[in-house]
Design an enzyme around this catalytic site. Structure first.
Site, PDB file in Angstrom:
ATOM      1  N   LYS A 262       8.932  36.214  55.475  1.00 37.63           N
ATOM      2  CA  LYS A 262       7.835  35.874  54.560  1.00 37.63           C
ATOM      3  C   LYS A 262       7.036  34.693  55.118  1.00 37.63           C
ATOM      4  O   LYS A 262       5.805  34.686  55.074  1.00 37.63           O
ATOM      5  CB  LYS A 262       8.383  35.579  53.155  1.00 37.63           C
TER       6      LYS A 262
ATOM      7  N   GLN B 264      13.935  33.567  46.006  1.00 37.74           N
ATOM      8  CA  GLN B 264      14.546  34.724  46.673  1.00 37.74           C
ATOM      9  C   GLN B 264      15.765  35.221  45.892  1.00 37.74           C
ATOM     10  O   GLN B 264      16.663  34.444  45.573  1.00 37.74           O
ATOM     11  CB  GLN B 264      14.939  34.342  48.111  1.00 37.74           C
TER      12      GLN B 264
ATOM     13  N   ASP C  18       5.856  37.558  42.779  1.00 33.53           N
ATOM     14  CA  ASP C  18       6.736  38.735  42.818  1.00 33.53           C
ATOM     15  C   ASP C  18       6.399  39.723  41.700  1.00 33.53           C
ATOM     16  O   ASP C  18       6.829  40.875  41.738  1.00 33.53           O
ATOM     17  CB  ASP C  18       8.201  38.288  42.646  1.00 33.53           C
TER      18      ASP C  18
END
Ligand code: NAD
Length: 299
Positions: A63, A107, A130
């Site tokens: 990422k 995460q 997200d």
């Protein structure tokens, strides 16, 4: 996308997620390059990793690399495995209030006993790159402005880039998780497909998958979809990231060899959905930034 002919006259399209994601990242990079002159800064994504789960270490690193390629400022914060939940939540609240941060990603999975639900709902909705916050999930189901979750968003982009219009088609999704199966089923429904959602309790799965004109597989079971389970001309999106039990190598939920001989188009693993997920995360970060600097949701 590339096309090849196998032993017979069957011609299939390999849906090249690497190429399609590279094009998206290049167009985002061009957009981002104009931001300093226009807004005085570039978007800033902060990624929080708790613990040392090896897969998470790789995902977080990828990422950061993608951010660098697009020109997005990125910060990775690493917390120890045994971080108390209140400490993690107060870090998130601090990032929520930090005007220089546009996107926050924690995460997953988190080490036990941290609650993913509490962490997700603590992230400010407008910084939720997200698309997992309950208000963003509600937005998807109620068709109000929302941040779209990255993997399903990427899947829909792959279909579009392949020239596949889901309208009126029979779409079958295997897997009903909150992050892939369920949202992609809703997106296919919104694109006017007739959608069937399958899971571990589905009876005679093969009889359902054989009806699919579009098949999205997000089960997390190596090579579970085999050629005898699909019909000629199906478009297959393989979300799985599994280990082949025989070779130990990365593979998908779909047995590529036997399915490719029947499919009109198929994503490879690796090089299909994975790179698109990260490119969509970059797009979501830019969208969160634009929302914050322009004061409206643009999605
Ligand atoms: P999950 O474990 O949360 O959900 C799996 C779902 O598949 C469940 O709903 C279960 O009912 C169903 N399922 C499992 N085995 C099945 C079977 N044999 N028959 C029918 N249904 C079955 O998984 P997830 O988080 O949705 O992820 C699914 C896969 O996609 C995993 O391999 C994961 O690593 C991968 N993934 C990839 C990306 C990416 O960016 N490429 C992103 C997210 C997940």
């Amino acid at each position: 996308m590339s096309t090849f002919a196998n032993h017979s006259i069957h011609c299939i399209m390999i849906i090249d997620g690497k190429q399609i994601s590279a094009a998206l990242k290049a167009s985002l990079a061009e957009q981002v390059a104009a931001f300093p002159a226009r807004y005085g800064r570039v978007p800033h994504l902060t990624v929080v990793r708790v613990g040392e789960d090896p897969a998470s270490v790789v995902y977080v690193r990828n990422k950061a690399k993608a951010c660098d390629a697009v020109g997005i400022r990125n910060t990775t914060l690493v917390l120890p495995e045994d971080t108390p939940e209140e400490e993690l939540l107060s870090l998130i609240r601090r990032l929520n209030g930090d005007d220089t941060v546009d996107g926050i990603l924690v995460q997953l999975p988190l080490p036990r006993p941290l609650s993913e639900a509490r962490v997700i709902e603590t992230i400010a909705r407008e910084k939720d790159v997200d698309g997992f916050h309950p208000l963003n999930v509600a937005g998807l189901w109620q068709k109000t402005p929302h941040m779209e979750p990255c993997t399903p968003k990427g899947i829909m982009k792959l279909l579009r880039a392949t020239g596949v219009d889901p309208k009126g088609k029979r779409a079958v999704v295997i897997g009903r998780s909150n992050i892939v199966g369920l949202p992609v089923a809703k997106m296919l429904l919104d694109a006017n497909a007739t959608v069937t959602l399958c899971h571990t309790r589905t009876v005679d799965l093969a009889s359902v998958t054989r009806q699919a004109e579009i098949l999205v597989v997000a089960a997390g079971a190596a090579k579970m979809v085999t050629g005898d389970m699909v019909s000629e001309g199906v478009v297959i999106i393989d979300v799985g990231m599994d280990r082949d039990p025989q070779t130990g190598r990365l593979c998908g939920d779909v047995d590529f060899e036997s399915c490719a001989s029947k499919a009109a188009a198929i994503t490879p693993v690796p090089g299909g959905v994975g790179p698109m997920t990260i490119a969509c995360l970059m797009e979501n970060t830019v969208e969160c930034f634009l929302h914050r600097v322009n004061g409206s949701i643009t999605v």
